[in-house]
Each structure stands twice: as structure tokens, then as C-alpha cells.
Motif scaffolding. Structure first.
Motif, short mmCIF file in Angstrom:
data_model
loop_
_atom_site.label_atom_id
_atom_site.label_comp_id
_atom_site.label_asym_id
_atom_site.label_seq_id
_atom_site.Cartn_x
_atom_site.Cartn_y
_atom_site.Cartn_z
N THR A 18 -0.76 6.39 28.57
CA THR A 18 -1.09 6.82 27.41
C THR A 18 -1.98 8.00 27.28
O THR A 18 -1.86 8.56 26.32
CB THR A 18 -2.02 5.77 26.82
N ARG A 20 -5.16 8.99 28.18
CA ARG A 20 -6.24 8.89 27.51
C ARG A 20 -7.33 10.13 28.44
O ARG A 20 -7.91 10.96 27.78
CB ARG A 20 -7.17 7.71 27.46
N ILE A 104 -8.34 9.99 39.84
CA ILE A 104 -9.43 9.06 39.41
C ILE A 104 -8.79 7.66 39.42
O ILE A 104 -7.85 7.17 39.01
CB ILE A 104 -9.93 9.42 38.14
N GLU A 175 -15.77 7.95 33.60
CA GLU A 175 -14.64 8.42 33.81
C GLU A 175 -14.68 9.94 33.22
O GLU A 175 -14.45 11.07 33.85
CB GLU A 175 -13.26 7.80 33.73
#
Ligand code: GRF
Length: 198
Positions: A18, A20, A104, A175
Motif C-alpha cells: 500500500t 503507507r 523497517i 515507525e
């Protein structure tokens, strides 16, 4: 004398979903909280919504499945750092980019990492293990999934009764701060390691 304003690193963001994390980096690079330029976005999946986000920002965005084509494109774009943002493949790293590929992961590595530890599966595993805290890890990438020198970790509590979705949302908020901070940290390390006059 070193330049008064250090050069902004050129980033390439690789993703499979997606986007994000890409969106967070774009938002922060446009409002100045991240001193960097997103120069290109690539996905191994043509239907990744993250590609559309990049196109909407006028960024060069491509679906590239072949690794050597991907590396040639990254070199052509002259990127300084390669940022994995929900990229599901294990990326073999060419020597020129060793130490320049960051990932990450939504757990406190080495816990709950490795092949198959993706998305909500990570948070379900954290809850099943009865952990009282979780978080995220930004690390340099090597030849193993979710492995390499840790640049930064951010911790969040696991609250009694948490669902995986609630925990995921709390970790994702962490994050959004941790990745830009780790990018700045790694870029500062690379700049400091440059030979004088380079
Ligand atoms: C992030 O939460 C990160 O932890 C993991 O992938 C997620 C972003 O993927 N590596 P997406 O943008 O939601 O597809």
C-alpha cells in the motif's frame, strides 16, 4: 570547508503493497521534517498501490521484478540510499550499495523477524508470546531477511486486551518517527565517513 547545508540524500523506495511508509516519507520530505528527496519508487508488483502514490507525486515509479534491471535503474537515478518500505522480496545487494539499503520491521528484532514474519502475523505472534512491549526496528540489510546492523529501535507498550490491529497501529505510529530518524542517522554516518575533499 564543508558546505553549510549538507546535501539532501536521494532516496529510492522499494515496496510491494500500500505504500503507507512511502506516504510518510513523502509527507515529511515535503514539509521539511525529513531532509531527503524521493527520487524513485519501484515495486515487484504491478498492482501495488504505493506505485500510484508515487505517480500522484510526479515521482518516477516502476514495476521492476528483475534484480539486475532494478540495480541499473537505481544507479541511473544516482540514489544514495535504498529504502525498503514493505518490500516483500529478499534483495541481493550489489557491492556499491552495501551499507546503503535500509529496512523497517514492525518488531523489536531479533524477536519476531525472518522469512514469513510479515504484516499482522508479526503482531499476532507478539500477542501470543505474551510480550509486554513491542516496537519497530530500522536496520541495514544483508543477505538474510530482517537481518543486519540495527540503526534504531522504537518501543511501544503492549496493552492488556490489545488486538493485533490495535498493536499494529501503535507500532506504525512509532515507525513513522523512527524511519525518518534512522535515514538521517545513516546519511550522517556516511557523510562523516567520506574522505576529506570528496
Ligand atoms: C511497515 O509497517 C513495515 O513495518 C513493513 O511494511 C509495512 C509497510 O507496508 N516493512 P505497507 O506500506 O503497509 O504496504
Amino acid at each position: 570547508m564543508p558546505p553549510l547545508t549538507p546535501r539532501r540524500p536521494r532516496l529510492a523506495v522499494l515496496l510491494s503493497g500500500t505504500g503507507r511508509t512511502l506516504q510518510n516519507l513523502l509527507d515529511r520530505s515535503s514539509d521539511g521534517r525529513l531532509h531527503a528527496v524521493v527520487a524513485g519508487v519501484a515495486s515487484d508488483r504491478a498492482d501495488a498501490f504505493g506505485l500510484q502514490r508515487a505517480i500522484d507525486h510526479g515521482i518516477d515509479a516502476r514495476c521492476l521484478r528483475d534484480t539486475s534491471t532494478l540495480w541499473s535503474w537505481l544507479a541511473e537515478l544516482d540514489v544514495d540510499l535504498v529504502i525498503l518500505a514493505g518490500y516483500l522480496r529478499l534483495l541481493p545487494i550489489v557491492p556499491e550499495y552495501e551499507g546503503r539499503v535500509l529496512n523497517i520491521h514492525p518488531s523489536l528484532l531479533p524477536k519476531f523477524g525472518g522469512k514469513g514474519m510479515l504484516g499482522e502475523a508479526v503482531h499476532h505472534a507478539v500477542l501470543a508470546a505474551g510480550e509486554t512491549e513491542s516496537g519497530c526496528t530500522v536496520h541495514l540489510c544483508d543477505e538474510q531477511y530482517d537481518h543486519g546492523r540495527v540503526l534504531l529501535q522504537a518501543r511501544v507498550p503492549v496493552r492488556p486486551g490489545d488486538t493485533a490491529a490495535q498493536l499494529a497501529a501503535r507500532v506504525f505510529t512509532a515507525e513513522c518517527e523512527a524511519y525518518p530518524a534512522a535515514i538521517a542517522l545513516r546519511w550522517a554516518e556516511l557523510q562523516a565517513a567520506r574522505p576529506p575533499g570528496d
